[in-house]
Design a protein around this motif. Structure first.
Motif, PDB file in Angstrom:
ATOM      1  N   THR A 123       0.835  -1.207   0.000  1.00  0.00           N
ATOM      2  CA  THR A 123       0.000   0.000   0.000  1.00  0.00           C
ATOM      3  C   THR A 123       0.866   1.252   0.000  1.00  0.00           C
ATOM      4  O   THR A 123       0.695   2.157  -0.824  1.00  0.00           O
ATOM      5  N   ARG A 124       1.818   1.292   0.916  1.00  0.00           N
ATOM      6  CA  ARG A 124       2.674   2.475   1.017  1.00  0.00           C
ATOM      7  C   ARG A 124       3.533   2.638  -0.230  1.00  0.00           C
ATOM      8  O   ARG A 124       3.776   3.760  -0.695  1.00  0.00           O
ATOM      9  N   ARG A 125       4.008   1.530  -0.805  1.00  0.00           N
ATOM     10  CA  ARG A 125       4.831   1.603  -2.018  1.00  0.00           C
ATOM     11  C   ARG A 125       4.052   2.244  -3.161  1.00  0.00           C
ATOM     12  O   ARG A 125       4.561   3.142  -3.853  1.00  0.00           O
ATOM     13  N   VAL A 126       2.813   1.815  -3.370  1.00  0.00           N
ATOM     14  CA  VAL A 126       2.007   2.349  -4.462  1.00  0.00           C
ATOM     15  C   VAL A 126       1.671   3.819  -4.214  1.00  0.00           C
ATOM     16  O   VAL A 126       1.743   4.657  -5.124  1.00  0.00           O
ATOM     17  N   LEU A 127       1.313   4.153  -2.982  1.00  0.00           N
ATOM     18  CA  LEU A 127       0.975   5.536  -2.675  1.00  0.00           C
ATOM     19  C   LEU A 127       2.174   6.456  -2.825  1.00  0.00           C
ATOM     20  O   LEU A 127       2.052   7.591  -3.321  1.00  0.00           O
TER      21      LEU A 127
END
Length: 685
Positions: A583-587
């Motif tokens: 999630t954090r990687r994509v955001l």
């Protein structure tokens, strides 16, 4: 009151949201203060007016007597009219790139609509005149000429805002992709009021004659059977306002005015209703007029000239260099002395059939006498006895066809060197703007410009059906469009636009099973694009099948990381699956592309709540509100944080802000919860 357990559950329930795309606002590139490198030999201004989709034969000065165009006619009467001006591409962005650079698409790099950006190293008319000390400004009427595509280079002022309460898009709610000519004119005149004391280069672009045709009054009533003609007459009125303003400021005699179109409109000729697919004169023959100090009045240049000749002509008139990339020639000998232009060969191309429909692209070469169209089934027309291009004489004149074909490959490069086309990613906002203007984006996929695919001539029947289906869709008659599209999907199974239309129809009707089957059928027929994969991901999100949704959204993200709507959906799915690192990687990838993307900040805030980082969460929610004040969810999240922290006054304010912006359908599960929270806090909604 909401207790802490309820608060935590409420926060986590916010994960599945219909995420909105935040608008991206960027300042146009400015040339800044520059010392002139060369002084023009004439102390004059330059006014360039381009009118989108304007057929030459719809102007009275070009022979059309049923449409009143007195202002453009008056300009031609006091200047020089080019009777046979030809556009290089029958599409807005690449044609304007050729006008502004004097180069063919292979050189400037803008080959089609969307996914192409002007080569940053090539000189433009604006950079040349800015370096010579001109104040430079541009006012454009449609988002297809957004600074995003690089056409703002050299302009100190580049007005491409589409915000206008007087005209919103009829096609895509919330998307305003064009403005009326009167708005463009007003913006230009306000700039002129402040800048007319300096030598200036002003470019004004009118989009109005473009489909769908919707002329304002009195032109709607004046031309009830010809709305396109009504749009042309309205554009002429706007041109008149600008010319009258110049005259009123005594600038007419100190201004070179150049007026032309980027391309024409088929209006049903050759089976095409708009433009972009074919290279017949209905879409490439354009008006071109020069008027200014020392130019002869009423002269007509009858030899063929080209869009790429505009920059060299203006530069020559001013005594400035045209740059080392210009491929056009100056028309000044023809304009000032009546001599023939130095070049009588005009290259044309359209990749639109390939990029949009999966058909073969077209290339062409035109002279005063001949036109060759290079396609799977080549066409040759002789204008002396076939001005309507109705009799293909390629078999009767092989030597002429061969001579012109060699000229085509001199410009396009040898046919054996044709290769894969590299498109730049297009974000969701730009894609929706293109679709709102009638340019249906089938998504990012591999394009081979190798003359493969069906000949567009053999798909004229499909074009006709697409026209009827598009008309039904434009009037929200989704059910009427479906049988038309399903029929041609069997006849033209590799056409991306058909699947795009079908997918949209089924989505609008809530028939998600059929939408899924449409996307899968597209993939089975090798029509694989980020759009198809992203749509499938949304179908599976609605079903709660997050594992399959992630599979397809990951494919879409790998093809087009600029599709931030898909990136939002992917991050949200990861979050619900408990894949916090993903999630954090994509955001983070999204924010690296757009640091003000409000939805990404909102989801990051939710992730921070899950990871017990309330202060970081608050900053992300606040950034989301700052970036997009109309996005509802961050207000609700800030309200929950404020309430859990005991700041009830702020919680009430945030909850009310949420309700003010909430969509009754999209937020139907959250509106009653927020109202209940307000009641617990002793406040009214």
């Amino acid at each position: 009151m909401i207790d802490r357990a309820m608060h935590k559950r409420a926060i986590l329930a916010l994960v599945i949201q219909c995420l909105l795309l935040a608008g991206c606002s960027k300042k146009p590139e400015s040339t800044g203060e520059q010392e002139p490198k060369q002084t023009p030999r004439r102390d004059v201004n330059v006014l360039l007016i381009t009118i989108d989709t304007l057929r030459a034969d719809y102007l009275s000065c070009y022979g059309r007597k049923t449409i009143s165009t007195p202002h453009i006619d008056g300009l031609a009467a006091r200047g020089v009219r080019c009777a046979q001006a030809i556009a290089q591409v029958p599409l807005t962005a690449p044609s304007h790139a050729s006008i502004l650079t004097g180069a063919y698409p292979q050189v400037h790099g803008v080959r089609d609509m969307g996914g192409f950006v002007l080569d940053g190293k090539i000189p433009t008319l604006a950079t040349i005149l800015a370096e010579a000390g001109f104040e430079t400004a541009a006012f454009v009427g449609a988002s297809v000429l957004s600074h995003h595509y690089g056409l703002n280079r050299g302009f100190a002022t580049y007005s491409d805002s589409m915000r206008d309460e007087k005209k919103v898009s009829k096609k895509l709610p919330g998307v305003v992709a064009e403005v009326r000519g009167e708005i463009v004119t007003q913006r230009a005149l306000e700039w002129l009021e402040k800048s007319s004391s300096k030598r200036f280069f002003l470019w004004i672009h009118y989009y109005d004659p473009h489909f769908p045709y919707d002329p304002p009054e009195p032109y709607r009533s004046r031309y009830p059977a010809d709305p396109y003609g009504g749009e042309v007459a309205y554009a002429d009125e706007q041109v008149g306002r600008v010319l009258e303003a110049l005259a009123g400021r005594r600038l007419q005699d100190r201004t070179l005015t150049v007026l032309l179109a980027d391309h024409g409109e088929s209006l049903g000729e050759h089976g095409e209703y708009t433009h972009g697919v074919f290279l017949y004169d209905s879409t490439v023959h354009i008006p071109l007029i020069f008027a200014g100090p020392s130019l002869p009045a009423g002269r007509v240049v009858r030899q063929q000239v080209r869009s790429i000749d505009v920059l060299p002509t203006i530069a020559d008139y001013l005594g400035l260099p045209s740059g080392d990339k210009a491929q056009g020639v100056s028309l000044m000998p023809a304009i000032a002395e009546g001599k023939s232009p130095r070049s009588n060969y005009c290259y044309m191309e359209t990749l639109y059939p390939k990029t949009q429909m999966g058909w073969s692209e077209l290339r062409g070469m035109r002279t005063d006498e001949w036109k060759l169209i290079v396609s799977p089934k080549p066409e040759l027309y002789r204008f002396s006895d076939d001005s309507g291009e109705t009799r293909n004489v390629v078999e009767k004149n092989p030597a002429d066809a061969d001579r012109l074909q060699k000229k085509v490959w001199e410009i396009a490069g040898p046919p054996q060197g044709l290769r894969q086309l590299q498109l730049q990613p297009v974000d969701e906002e730009k894609r929706r703007e293109l679709e709102a203007l009638g340019y249906v984006s089938p998504g990012r996929r591999t394009i081979h410009v190798d003359m493969s695919g069906p000949d567009p001539k053999d798909r004229v029947a499909v074009l006709g059906v697409l026209e009827r289906a598009s008309n039904a869709m434009n009037h929200d008659r989704w059910k009427d469009a479906i049988p038309l599209l399903e029929k041609i999907s069997r006849e033209d199974a590799a056409n991306p636009v058909i699947y795009k239309h079908l997918q949209l129809c089924y989505e609008r009707l809530g028939q998600f099973d059929r939408e899924e089957r449409t996307c899968i059928r597209a993939i089975e027929n090798k029509v694989e694009s980020d759009d198809i994969f992203a749509n499938l991901g949304e179908v599976y999100i609605r079903r709660g099948d997050l594992a399959r949704a992630v599979e397809y959204m990951e494919k879409a993200a790998s093809l087009n990381p600029a599709n931030l709507q898909n990136m939002d959906n992917l991050a949200t799915a990861y979050l619900q699956l408990g894949r916090q690192d993903d999630t954090r990687r994509v955001l983070n990838a999204t924010l690296a592309r757009d640091a003000r993307h409000a939805t990404a900040h909102n989801v990051l805030g939710i992730l921070d709540i899950q990871q017990s980082r309330p202060e970081q969460a608050r900053r992300h929610f606040e950034q989301a509100v700052e970036s997009n004040p109309d996005l509802a969810e961050p207000y609700m999240n800030l309200g929950l944080l404020a309430q859990s922290g005991g700041d009830f006054k702020s919680a009430i304010a945030f909850y009310r802000s949420f309700l003010k912006r909430a969509d009754t359908e999209k937020h139907r599960d959250y509106i009653p919860k927020v109202k209940a929270a307000l009641a617990d806090l002793g406040a009214n909604p």
